[in-house]
Design a protein around this motif. Sequence first.
Motif, PDB file in Angstrom:
ATOM      1  N   ASN A  32       0.787  -1.224   0.000  1.00 19.13           N
ATOM      2  CA  ASN A  32       0.000   0.000   0.000  1.00 19.13           C
ATOM      3  C   ASN A  32       0.824   1.282   0.000  1.00 19.13           C
ATOM      4  OD1 ASN A  32      -2.465  -1.486   0.181  1.00 19.13           O
ATOM      5  ND2 ASN A  32      -2.072  -1.781   2.364  1.00 19.13           N
ATOM      6  N   GLY A  33       2.130   1.182  -0.119  1.00 16.36           N
ATOM      7  CA  GLY A  33       2.960   2.372  -0.084  1.00 16.36           C
ATOM      8  C   GLY A  33       4.419   2.013   0.106  1.00 16.36           C
ATOM      9  N   CYS A  34       5.041   2.644   1.080  1.00 13.90           N
ATOM     10  CA  CYS A  34       6.441   2.372   1.393  1.00 13.90           C
ATOM     11  C   CYS A  34       6.640   2.349   2.896  1.00 13.90           C
ATOM     12  CB  CYS A  34       7.362   3.438   0.786  1.00 13.90           C
ATOM     13  SG  CYS A  34       7.484   3.393  -1.019  1.00 13.90           S
ATOM     14  N   ALA A  35       7.549   1.497   3.342  1.00 10.39           N
ATOM     15  CA  ALA A  35       7.963   1.472   4.741  1.00 10.39           C
ATOM     16  C   ALA A  35       9.294   2.208   4.836  1.00 10.39           C
ATOM     17  CB  ALA A  35       8.103   0.034   5.234  1.00 10.39           C
ATOM     18  N   VAL A  36       9.321   3.268   5.631  1.00  9.98           N
ATOM     19  CA  VAL A  36      10.544   4.047   5.837  1.00  9.98           C
ATOM     20  C   VAL A  36      11.121   3.667   7.193  1.00  9.98           C
ATOM     21  CG1 VAL A  36      11.547   6.354   6.030  1.00  9.98           C
ATOM     22  CG2 VAL A  36       9.657   5.944   4.442  1.00  9.98           C
ATOM     23  N   PHE A  37      12.335   3.130   7.177  1.00 15.76           N
ATOM     24  CA  PHE A  37      13.005   2.716   8.410  1.00 15.76           C
ATOM     25  C   PHE A  37      13.850   3.882   8.924  1.00 15.76           C
ATOM     26  CE2 PHE A  37      11.985  -1.184   6.284  1.00 15.76           C
ATOM     27  CZ  PHE A  37      11.749  -2.115   7.295  1.00 15.76           C
ATOM     28  N   LEU A  38      13.563   4.301  10.141  1.00 10.52           N
ATOM     29  CA  LEU A  38      14.316   5.374  10.793  1.00 10.52           C
ATOM     30  C   LEU A  38      14.935   4.834  12.072  1.00 10.52           C
ATOM     31  CD1 LEU A  38      11.640   8.213  10.527  1.00 10.52           C
ATOM     32  CD2 LEU A  38      13.784   8.145   9.271  1.00 10.52           C
ATOM     33  N   GLY A  39      16.131   5.299  12.416  1.00 12.07           N
ATOM     34  CA  GLY A  39      16.711   4.832  13.666  1.00 12.07           C
ATOM     35  C   GLY A  39      18.166   5.210  13.816  1.00 12.07           C
ATOM     36  N   ILE A  47       7.915   3.939   9.725  1.00 10.75           N
ATOM     37  CA  ILE A  47       6.787   4.811   9.426  1.00 10.75           C
ATOM     38  C   ILE A  47       6.316   4.462   8.018  1.00 10.75           C
ATOM     39  CG2 ILE A  47       6.067   7.181   8.964  1.00 10.75           C
ATOM     40  CD1 ILE A  47       7.992   8.137  11.066  1.00 10.75           C
ATOM     41  N   TYR A  48       5.011   4.246   7.861  1.00 11.51           N
ATOM     42  CA  TYR A  48       4.461   3.907   6.549  1.00 11.51           C
ATOM     43  C   TYR A  48       4.010   5.176   5.840  1.00 11.51           C
ATOM     44  CZ  TYR A  48       4.601  -0.908   8.103  1.00 11.51           C
ATOM     45  OH  TYR A  48       5.037  -2.127   8.551  1.00 11.51           O
ATOM     46  N   VAL A  49       4.416   5.319   4.586  1.00 10.58           N
ATOM     47  CA  VAL A  49       4.096   6.512   3.794  1.00 10.58           C
ATOM     48  C   VAL A  49       3.536   6.067   2.451  1.00 10.58           C
ATOM     49  CG1 VAL A  49       5.982   7.730   4.944  1.00 10.58           C
ATOM     50  CG2 VAL A  49       6.385   6.699   2.706  1.00 10.58           C
ATOM     51  N   ASP A  50       2.993   7.028   1.693  1.00 11.47           N
ATOM     52  CA  ASP A  50       2.477   6.666   0.377  1.00 11.47           C
ATOM     53  C   ASP A  50       3.630   6.528  -0.614  1.00 11.47           C
ATOM     54  OD1 ASP A  50       3.062   9.295  -0.766  1.00 11.47           O
ATOM     55  OD2 ASP A  50       1.322  10.019   0.347  1.00 11.47           O
ATOM     56  N   HIS A  51       3.320   5.960  -1.769  1.00 11.28           N
ATOM     57  CA  HIS A  51       4.367   5.659  -2.754  1.00 11.28           C
ATOM     58  C   HIS A  51       5.123   6.901  -3.200  1.00 11.28           C
ATOM     59  CE1 HIS A  51       3.904   1.373  -3.469  1.00 11.28           C
ATOM     60  NE2 HIS A  51       2.601   1.500  -3.567  1.00 11.28           N
ATOM     61  N   SER A  52       4.400   8.001  -3.429  1.00  5.40           N
ATOM     62  CA  SER A  52       5.045   9.191  -3.977  1.00  5.40           C
ATOM     63  C   SER A  52       6.089   9.756  -3.025  1.00  5.40           C
ATOM     64  CB  SER A  52       3.994  10.260  -4.302  1.00  5.40           C
ATOM     65  OG  SER A  52       3.296  10.656  -3.124  1.00  5.40           O
ATOM     66  N   VAL A  53       5.760   9.811  -1.729  1.00  5.05           N
ATOM     67  CA  VAL A  53       6.714  10.343  -0.763  1.00  5.05           C
ATOM     68  C   VAL A  53       7.859   9.356  -0.554  1.00  5.05           C
ATOM     69  CG1 VAL A  53       7.026  11.196   1.586  1.00  5.05           C
ATOM     70  CG2 VAL A  53       4.908  11.671   0.372  1.00  5.05           C
ATOM     71  N   GLY A  54       7.539   8.065  -0.542  1.00  9.58           N
ATOM     72  CA  GLY A  54       8.591   7.062  -0.429  1.00  9.58           C
ATOM     73  C   GLY A  54       9.577   7.158  -1.579  1.00  9.58           C
ATOM     74  N   ASN A  55       9.055   7.371  -2.784  1.00 11.69           N
ATOM     75  CA  ASN A  55       9.936   7.529  -3.943  1.00 11.69           C
ATOM     76  C   ASN A  55      10.778   8.797  -3.826  1.00 11.69           C
ATOM     77  OD1 ASN A  55       9.015   5.181  -5.164  1.00 11.69           O
ATOM     78  ND2 ASN A  55       7.427   6.229  -6.351  1.00 11.69           N
ATOM     79  N   THR A 126      10.846  14.558   6.420  1.00 15.09           N
ATOM     80  CA  THR A 126      12.060  13.778   6.174  1.00 15.09           C
ATOM     81  C   THR A 126      12.655  14.103   4.814  1.00 15.09           C
ATOM     82  OG1 THR A 126      11.317  11.975   7.611  1.00 15.09           O
ATOM     83  CG2 THR A 126      12.982  11.438   5.956  1.00 15.09           C
ATOM     84  N   VAL A 127      11.806  14.240   3.794  1.00 17.60           N
ATOM     85  CA  VAL A 127      12.310  14.595   2.462  1.00 17.60           C
ATOM     86  C   VAL A 127      13.044  15.927   2.512  1.00 17.60           C
ATOM     87  CG1 VAL A 127      11.709  15.067   0.068  1.00 17.60           C
ATOM     88  CG2 VAL A 127      10.439  13.342   1.322  1.00 17.60           C
ATOM     89  N   LEU A 128      12.435  16.932   3.164  1.00 17.46           N
ATOM     90  CA  LEU A 128      13.049  18.253   3.240  1.00 17.46           C
ATOM     91  C   LEU A 128      14.369  18.207   4.008  1.00 17.46           C
ATOM     92  CD1 LEU A 128       9.891  20.464   3.912  1.00 17.46           C
ATOM     93  CD2 LEU A 128      11.149  20.208   1.762  1.00 17.46           C
ATOM     94  N   ALA A 129      14.387  17.455   5.101  1.00 15.95           N
ATOM     95  CA  ALA A 129      15.618  17.345   5.895  1.00 15.95           C
ATOM     96  C   ALA A 129      16.733  16.693   5.080  1.00 15.95           C
ATOM     97  CB  ALA A 129      15.352  16.549   7.171  1.00 15.95           C
TER      98      ALA A 129
END
Length: 199
Positions: A32-39, A47-55, A126-129
């Motif tokens: 359903n989108g993308c899993a972003v691993f932070l740590g 954190i689960y995000v939509d495809h566009s932001v994950g890309n 996260t994208v902006l950072a």
Amino acid sequence: PRLPSRAPALTVHPMQKDVVEVSVKGVMPTANGCAVFLGNDDKTFVIYVDHSVGNAIQMTINGVKKDRPLTHDLIGHILLGLGAKLDYILINDVNEGTFFARILLRMENELGKKIIEIDARPSDSTVLALQQKRPIFTSRKVFDTVEDMSEILERVLQQQAQENAGESSLEEDDEEDDDLDPEETDEIDDDEDDDKKKE
């Protein structure tokens, strides 16, 4: 000025002990989108995000050049044009699996200095950072609350490395899933379907 926010405001200095610096350790496609691993070295969460932001996150990490500015590029250009600098972002709350974040901007001109705190999605923040090479922090409360996904991330990265090695030496006759093996996909997608640790 502060914009209205559903998330509680939490203005902190990054050096305080109640925040933890994290980085993006992986971006994995899901159903359903993308899993972003932070740590960090101690813990990894998702954190689960939509495809566009994950890309967008993946493209920024890989340094992909775009012919035309995408949405987050445009935001960065607007901030630059206004003389605003992104100081850092803070993932400051999680409520029933939904994450909240704050963007800290600094503006300085002939009229003086101003700090602006804006409510934002952790994914966009996260994208902006990443684009502006600024730090990502999470509150200690959030960091202690989230489930540790370090082992899953390690297995997924190992699987991807094996697949990439195989692709570099052999041409695949049939289209294969390059992202996750079935077991890992099921495990991550189950968490996503259960509405855990999304944003």
